[in-house]
Design a protein around this motif. Structure first.
Motif, short mmCIF file in Angstrom:
data_model
loop_
_atom_site.label_atom_id
_atom_site.label_comp_id
_atom_site.label_asym_id
_atom_site.label_seq_id
_atom_site.Cartn_x
_atom_site.Cartn_y
_atom_site.Cartn_z
N SER A 177 0.81 -1.22 0.00
CA SER A 177 0.00 0.00 0.00
C SER A 177 0.84 1.27 0.00
CB SER A 177 -0.93 0.01 1.22
OG SER A 177 -0.17 0.01 2.41
N LEU A 178 2.16 1.14 -0.11
CA LEU A 178 3.00 2.33 -0.07
C LEU A 178 2.66 3.30 -1.19
CD1 LEU A 178 6.48 0.82 0.88
CD2 LEU A 178 4.82 1.97 2.36
N ALA A 179 2.34 2.75 -2.35
CA ALA A 179 1.98 3.62 -3.47
C ALA A 179 0.66 4.33 -3.23
CB ALA A 179 1.91 2.80 -4.76
N LEU A 180 -0.11 3.83 -2.24
CA LEU A 180 -1.42 4.44 -1.95
C LEU A 180 -1.32 5.46 -0.82
CD1 LEU A 180 -3.63 1.22 -2.16
CD2 LEU A 180 -3.36 3.00 -3.89
N GLY A 212 0.71 5.13 2.31
CA GLY A 212 1.08 4.79 3.67
C GLY A 212 1.06 3.30 3.92
N ALA A 213 1.16 2.94 5.20
CA ALA A 213 1.19 1.53 5.60
C ALA A 213 -0.15 0.87 5.32
CB ALA A 213 1.53 1.42 7.08
N ALA A 251 -19.67 -6.69 0.36
CA ALA A 251 -19.62 -5.75 -0.76
C ALA A 251 -18.37 -4.87 -0.68
CB ALA A 251 -20.88 -4.88 -0.76
N LEU A 252 -18.00 -4.44 0.53
CA LEU A 252 -16.79 -3.65 0.70
C LEU A 252 -15.55 -4.49 0.40
CD1 LEU A 252 -17.76 -1.72 3.94
CD2 LEU A 252 -17.21 -0.67 1.74
N SER A 253 -15.55 -5.75 0.84
CA SER A 253 -14.43 -6.64 0.54
C SER A 253 -14.28 -6.84 -0.96
CB SER A 253 -14.62 -7.98 1.25
OG SER A 253 -13.60 -8.90 0.91
N ASP A 254 -15.41 -7.00 -1.66
CA ASP A 254 -15.36 -7.16 -3.11
C ASP A 254 -14.81 -5.90 -3.78
OD1 ASP A 254 -16.46 -9.68 -2.90
OD2 ASP A 254 -18.50 -9.03 -3.38
N ARG A 255 -15.21 -4.75 -3.27
CA ARG A 255 -14.80 -3.49 -3.89
C ARG A 255 -13.32 -3.19 -3.66
NH1 ARG A 255 -17.58 2.49 -2.87
NH2 ARG A 255 -16.17 3.68 -4.24
N TYR A 256 -12.85 -3.45 -2.43
CA TYR A 256 -11.49 -3.02 -2.08
C TYR A 256 -10.50 -4.18 -1.96
CZ TYR A 256 -13.66 1.50 -1.22
OH TYR A 256 -14.35 2.69 -1.37
N ASP A 275 -12.54 6.89 1.24
CA ASP A 275 -12.23 5.99 0.13
C ASP A 275 -10.73 5.72 0.07
OD1 ASP A 275 -13.10 4.64 -2.49
OD2 ASP A 275 -11.54 6.01 -3.18
N GLU A 276 -9.92 6.73 0.33
CA GLU A 276 -8.46 6.55 0.32
C GLU A 276 -8.04 5.54 1.38
OE1 GLU A 276 -4.48 6.82 1.75
OE2 GLU A 276 -6.17 7.68 2.87
N GLU A 277 -8.67 5.60 2.55
CA GLU A 277 -8.34 4.65 3.62
C GLU A 277 -8.80 3.24 3.24
OE1 GLU A 277 -8.40 7.07 7.77
OE2 GLU A 277 -10.29 7.02 6.67
#
Length: 401
Positions: free
Chosen positions: A116-119, A121-122, A198-203, A166-168
């Motif tokens: 997730s560094l490109a996003l 942070g940790a 649904a959140l797991s599917d999305r992210y 959304d970023e988190e």
């Protein structure tokens, strides 16, 4: 030393020891300890006998995957309890030495600190708040950061998913669920699971469903819904989903340290690899006793009856003074306090020698609030006579405030 060790809080019971420093409990009353969620009902005799019968296996090193008979017994229990007829005991079940060690180890397996560094942070781990403290240590020592979702009585202890941006969410790699919840007793229904899936599917994050209190409930016709069961009812497979279960509460054997993890075969393959190096094989005698326990349900029904009798007797006595209400499940009462939770616990042990756990010790400040502050957790694990006496003492204590 691992720098992440510095991020760990003292465990709640160490905080409790520090809180009580200098306090002299009322010597005229014997101690009633309702602070720790340790079952005090008798271990069934047949489990002890099976444990003894399995001692012949001590001359052999156990395998990390456990013996086929244990995995089969667990798969059969999953079919009976959750109607999961298609569980493969070879690829979708791993015995574990209690849910605590496995929840910690699982985070070390699935969290990728570099991903997730490109996003920005940790990697993030999401936890309910209040929460079982292992989730926090597991996240930090795996190189992740935590995001807490406050579970508050005013919204029925439901998750507020909108509190994360959304970023988190894009950085989330692991989401801890505890249903029935510790300490609130909240259980997730099918709609709750649908939203989480649904959140797991999305992210793309993994769901770790801690279900160690699943067998302590009050209506035999309506057992709590499990995560794998919810997936099947919604026509899903087990992608990115695993459940953790244990015999500790179900069968009154916390000292055996026996449970299992089940679900996504791909995740479990990697988890097994990790555990092979971690050295987590279950004692052969414990495996034998676990088979006996998972195969027998009468003692579990009797165990639930004992808890139900305690809740039905104690809850009305505490309703008037602490607003106690029956939880969905588990063996905890989560009640508001007329003082701060730490002042309440300290004064209660000093005046009436009843030990309860301040709720703020089980939570962290998030979104500007510690959702455990102003609550205490009362574990109804002692014999019913002691639970009733403790309730009477708390009534007297509150009436004098």
């Amino acid at each position: 030393m691992n720098p992440n060790l510095a991020r760990l809080h003292p465990y709640p019971f160490e905080k409790l020891r520090q809180l009580f420093a200098g306090v002299t409990p009322n010597p005229r009353l014997h101690e009633i300890r309702l602070s720790i969620g340790e079952p005090q009902h008798a271990t069934p005799t047949f489990i002890k006998e099976a444990l003894t019968a399995g001692l012949g296996g001590l001359s052999n090193y156990p395998t990390t995957l456990g013996i086929p008979g244990l995995r089969r017994a667990i798969a059969d229990w999953l079919e009976r309890r959750y109607a999961l007829a298609d569980i493969d005991p070879e690829t979708q079940v791993i015995p574990i030495n209690g849910s605590r060690e496995a929840l910690f180890a699982f985070a070390q397996t699935v969290i990728d600190p570099s991903a997730s560094l490109a996003l920005g942070g940790a990697p993030l781990v999401v936890s309910p708040n209040p929460f079982y403290q292992i989730y926090e240590g597991a996240a930090y020592l795996a190189g992740g950061d935590l995001r807490f979702l406050n579970t508050l009585p005013e919204n029925g202890f439901a998750f507020d998913y909108d509190s994360l941006s959304d970023e988190e969410w894009r950085r989330v790699q692991l989401f801890f669920v505890c249903s029935p919840g510790n300490p609130t007793g909240k259980t997730l229904d099918l709609d709750d699971w649908k939203k989480l899936f649904a959140l797991s599917d999305r992210y793309g994050f993994v769901i770790a469903s801690d279900e160690c209190y699943s067998e302590i409930f009050f209506d035999e016709a309506q057992p709590p819904l499990g995560g794998l069961q919810a997936a099947r009812q919604l026509g899903r497979n087990f992608d990115r989903l695993v459940m953790f279960s244990s015999l500790s509460k179900r069968s009154n054997v916390p000292g055996m340290r026996s449970g299992f993890v089940a679900g996504d075969a791909g995740l479990l393959k990697q988890f097994l690899l990790y555990r092979t190096y971690h050295g987590s094989a279950m004692n052969p005698a414990v495996q034998t006793a676990s088979i006996a326990a998972w195969k027998e349900e009468t003692h579990v029904v009797a165990n639930r009856r004992l808890y139900r009798e305690k809740f039905e007797a104690v809850t009305p006595r505490l309703a008037g003074v602490l607003g106690a209400t029956m939880p969905d499940a588990s063996f905890y009462l989560w009640v508001r306090t007329p003082l701060t939770d730490t002042e309440f616990a300290r004064a209660l042990v000093a005046d009436y020698n009843v030990v309860v756990l301040p709720g703020s010790f089980l939570a962290r400040e998030a979104q500007g609030v510690n959702p455990g502050a102003g609550f205490v957790r009362i574990a109804l694990v002692a014999p019913i006579a002691e639970c009733l006496e403790a309730a009477d003492r708390m009534q007297q204590f509150v009436s004098k405030l």
